[in-house]
Design an enzyme around this catalytic site. Sequence first.
Site, mmCIF file in Angstrom:
data_model
loop_
_atom_site.group_PDB
_atom_site.id
_atom_site.type_symbol
_atom_site.label_atom_id
_atom_site.label_comp_id
_atom_site.label_asym_id
_atom_site.label_seq_id
_atom_site.Cartn_x
_atom_site.Cartn_y
_atom_site.Cartn_z
ATOM 1 N N HIS A 186 0.855 -1.110 0.138
ATOM 2 C CA HIS A 186 -0.034 0.256 0.054
ATOM 3 C C HIS A 186 0.777 1.224 0.236
ATOM 4 O O HIS A 186 2.092 1.305 0.584
ATOM 5 C CB HIS A 186 -0.914 0.205 1.205
ATOM 6 C CG HIS A 186 -2.317 -0.687 1.243
ATOM 7 N ND1 HIS A 186 -2.116 -1.955 1.106
ATOM 8 C CD2 HIS A 186 -3.300 -0.341 1.200
ATOM 9 C CE1 HIS A 186 -3.274 -2.580 0.953
ATOM 10 N NE2 HIS A 186 -4.007 -1.470 1.063
ATOM 11 N N ASN A 193 8.202 -4.342 3.053
ATOM 12 C CA ASN A 193 6.856 -4.064 3.552
ATOM 13 C C ASN A 193 6.440 -4.433 4.883
ATOM 14 O O ASN A 193 5.655 -3.569 5.466
ATOM 15 C CB ASN A 193 5.897 -4.813 2.488
ATOM 16 C CG ASN A 193 4.331 -4.313 2.664
ATOM 17 O OD1 ASN A 193 4.273 -3.220 3.147
ATOM 18 N ND2 ASN A 193 3.353 -5.428 2.318
#
Length: 296
Positions: free
Chosen positions: A146, A177
């Site tokens: 994201h 991440n």
Amino acid sequence: MNFQRDHFVNNTCMVFRDRMLAYLILMVSLILFFNCIFDRTAIPELFRSESINSKIKNDGTNCPFGNPLATDPKRYGKIHIIHREGYTLGHSSKYRMAIWVCEEILSEELLGKATRRNHFKPEPLLSKGERAELSDYKNSGYDRGHLAAADNYRSDQRLNDESFYLSNVVPQDHSFNAGIWKKLEEQIRSWVKRYNRVIVITVPVYIDDKNQFPRFIEKNNDLTVPNHFFKILVRDENGSTLLLAFLAKHKKATNISLESFLTTVDLAEEHTQLNFLPNIPDVDESLEATVGVYWP
């Protein structure tokens, strides 16, 4: 005689009523039919807008200093601006991914029962060929990372779900991440809770220092893997603008303080050829050249 006349009038009214009902049913059926088959992504390029708006009208809240601007138009190809209530992003048709995402994060948005449903989906406001697809990530070895974090939208399930459009996603190594990137996102939410409102601009960098593309997803050689990420934070304190800019290399990082990633907005603009705060007041422009003091 009156009976025949009344009978004729009644029959005429019934026929008219039946015809009007039939026409109404036909019109509703046609509307539903065309609504189902019409593909908004197939609009001819001649009629497509450079700025694509969702149902939520953009009021500049997510980018209060103006949408970031490309200083080299050829670098990113055609840029579509997509406005949503939770975030605004600039999407490059050349890279088929976002080049920046702006958010206004409020403390009340972090509270709620919205959950991550992990329903990733292609961007419905973009055509195939200029957007990423689910197949691009399948068996690629990369996370769908994201840019505007899903956990920034705990107060509204719809906003949380909208963060899973692939336009808000880029390829990320899992160690990055789930590591330093997650740590930075959590720290930003901590600051939002403390200061009530923080503007965040997240920027994937696709070209390295030598203007070379460093990595591609192997089975899809036109979906680029970012080699660095910037996050630019803006908040107000007693009428003064405060800036922080972070630069994180896209690799596993452990036992490293977030403070060590601090940099300048000017460096982010140099590496991306984007002007991130085009409408910042002249009195605050010098802040872009300064490494900000890490917020408490």
